[in-house]
Design an enzyme around this catalytic site. Structure first.
Site, PDB file in Angstrom:
ATOM      1  N   GLY A 194       0.817  -1.202   0.000  1.00  0.00           N
ATOM      2  CA  GLY A 194       0.000   0.000   0.000  1.00  0.00           C
ATOM      3  C   GLY A 194       0.854   1.256   0.000  1.00  0.00           C
ATOM      4  CB  THR A 195       0.576   4.411  -1.891  1.00  0.00           C
ATOM      5  OG1 THR A 195      -0.749   4.830  -1.550  1.00  0.00           O
ATOM      6  CG2 THR A 195       0.557   3.645  -3.205  1.00  0.00           C
ATOM      7  CG  ASP A 196      -2.095   5.460   3.100  1.00  0.00           C
ATOM      8  OD1 ASP A 196      -2.061   6.179   2.080  1.00  0.00           O
ATOM      9  OD2 ASP A 196      -3.144   5.239   3.746  1.00  0.00           O
ATOM     10  CE  LYS A 219       0.298   8.362  -1.210  1.00  0.00           C
ATOM     11  NZ  LYS A 219      -0.819   7.554  -0.670  1.00  0.00           N
TER      12      LYS A 219
END
Length: 496
Positions: free
Chosen positions: A95-97, A186
């Site tokens: 997941g990108t978080d 991110k």
């Protein structure tokens, strides 16, 4: 090439309406059926394996990265070590978080270092993290199909393609670029270019083909017995991983942002937060200050709280909320007091990498026998490319006029003054050793100091090995040579 794809979860592995995680086995079946033929047609040497052996504490066996904890870094690293001998590279779907946190943590879990920051067990294969802003699959009545409007297919393909470059480090691939994992951040929740790296250019880029980027990859193992392929090195990595997993709970790290407030009040808010972190059992603090790591001293309340933390054995790192730039020598009066507390400047490490590095080093300290001084020195050293190296030169590197090396374990400085030449000074500023200049220090098979016309003004003794030149400050300022495998020379080049 044998590439193993490990699915940890995240948007890329979700499907349905509303979106929900696909069970690991169902995702692996769909990926093998829908992805493998196209990937193998483009890369005939490719042998893909979709692993289902990693399971988190969730109904699907995968994990939304928002819920990922430091102990889960260890689970991912452990699965890579379990499969290491059977594959030539790894792609981790995530997941990108918190992908940048995992990408920052894995290098410290998959490598083992001595107190000088030299590798004892070193990653020899690529580990590429990727994910997506939109799911890889779309559910239909006939079952999962590729989500044609998403970025998942391009990211998985690019991650596999760049893994074939066999760069021996943990990297993060997103939107056509391969970043060093512990340099990535991110930066967007809406663009496909969700990640960037403010301090390091891409390692590789994909477009019409795959090409190396401007950044120089890590060298990998300096000798076969230091590679994770070697059973003894693998044992070192597994022992360290077990120790870190066991020690994370007792070595909590908390990040505190510095924000505008009435710092001169009798009870400054930041001081209260520091005391609250100590009361909660924190053994490490990462402060994200302004600019070059400036933290307001106010009327002394914040300084007193930080000093209480350091005196109590808490390790403090100072980073910056600014995306670019570096925290080093505290130039401004607003931050000069920080140096006196014993806090460690994060250099050009991202706060994400600083948090991961401090967490893992503290958890590994008892296992390795590292005391507070060793921990602070390792935090200041670049171990896996997470920051610019300040205390050493490696083969081919040059200390040009106007540049300097700073000892990670003390105040020693090797300064190449544009007029006076090379000067080694101790923590009090006293000269220890000098070579008149001007010139440049070049590390070839051994260090040489060359004048502007190329004449040799000084050369290290011929019987010392070349490979890595390290400036140390404890117990005395010294320049030590190590061979390419990190083994120290029997003598120092310069010292008291």
């Amino acid at each position: 090439m044998r590439v193993c794809i490990i699915n940890t979860g995240g948007t890329i592995a979700c499907a349905g309406d509303p979106l929900a995680p696909m069970p690991s086995a169902r995702f692996a079946e769909a990926a093998g059926r829908l992805l493998t033929p196209s990937l193998m047609a483009a890369m005939p040497d490719l042998r893909l394996h979709f692993d289902t052996g990693l399971a988190f504490d969730s109904p699907s066996g995968t994990l939304d990265s928002t819920d990922l904890r430091p102990v889960d870094w260890c689970r991912i690293a452990g699965r890579i070590l379990d499969l290491y001998a059977d594959h030539d590279g790894f792609v981790v779907l995530h997941g990108t978080d918190t992908m940048d946190y995992t990408a920052s943590a894995l290098p410290f879990l998959l490598n083992v270092f001595d107190p000088d920051g030299l590798g004892r067990a070193v990653l020899s294969k690529p580990v590429v993290l990727t994910g997506a802003q939109l799911p890889l699959f779309r559910e239909t009545a006939a079952g999962p199909v590729l989500n044609a409007g998403g970025d998942g297919w391009a990211n998985v393909t690019g991650a596999v393609q760049t893994a074939r470059l066999r760069l021996p480090e943990v990297a993060l691939f997103f939107d056509g670029r391969l970043w060093r994992g512990n340099r990535a951040l991110k930066v967007s929740t809406t663009r496909f270019a969700a990640f960037d790296s403010p301090h390091l250019a891409p390692l590789a880029e994909s477009g019409i083909g795959v090409r190396h980027g401007p950044a120089v990859p890590l060298n990998g193992p300096p000798a076969p017995d230091r590679a994770l392929d070697d059973p003894a090195a693998m044992a070192l990595a597994r022992d360290q991983l077990d120790a870190v997993e066991a020690g994370l709970g007792e070595n909590v790290v908390i990040e505190l942002p510095v924000t505008p407030a009435d710092h001169a009040s009798p009870a400054p808010p930041l001081a209260a937060l520091i005391d609250a972190a100590l009361a909660a059992g924190a053994r490490g603090l990462v402060l994200t200050g302004y600019g070059e790591g400036n933290v307001p001293a106010g009327a002394g309340g914040i300084a007193s709280a930080l000093q209480r933390a350091v005196d109590g054995g808490v390790t403090v790192m100072i980073g910056s909320r600014v995306i670019g730039g570096s925290v080093g020598t505290f130039h401004y009066a607003a931050g000069a007091w920080m140096a006196r507390t014993g806090a460690v400047a994060a250099g050009d490490m991202t706060p994400v990498a600083a948090f991961a590095k401090l967490s893992i080093l503290l958890a590994a300290a008892a296992h390795h026998g590292w005391d507070g001084r060793a921990i602070r020195a390792l935090l200041s050293r670049s171990l896996t490319g997470e920051s610019s190296s300040r205390d050493r030169l490696s083969g081919g590197e040059v200390l040009h006029p106007g540049m300097a090396l700073h000892a990670a374990d003390g105040g020693a400085v090797l300064d190449n003054d544009p007029a006076d030449g090379l000067t080694l000074r101790d923590g009090a500023g006293a000269q220890v050793w000098a070579v008149p200049g001007p010139g440049r220090l070049v590390l070839r098979d051994r260090p040489v100091f060359l004048g502007h016309d190329g004449a040799t003004l000084w050369a290290a003794p011929a019987d010392l090995p070349g490979g890595i030149l390290i400036l140390t400050g404890h117990p005395v300022p010294a320049l030590t040579l190590h061979d390419p495998a990190g083994r120290a020379a029997p003598a120092v080049i310069a010292g008291l």
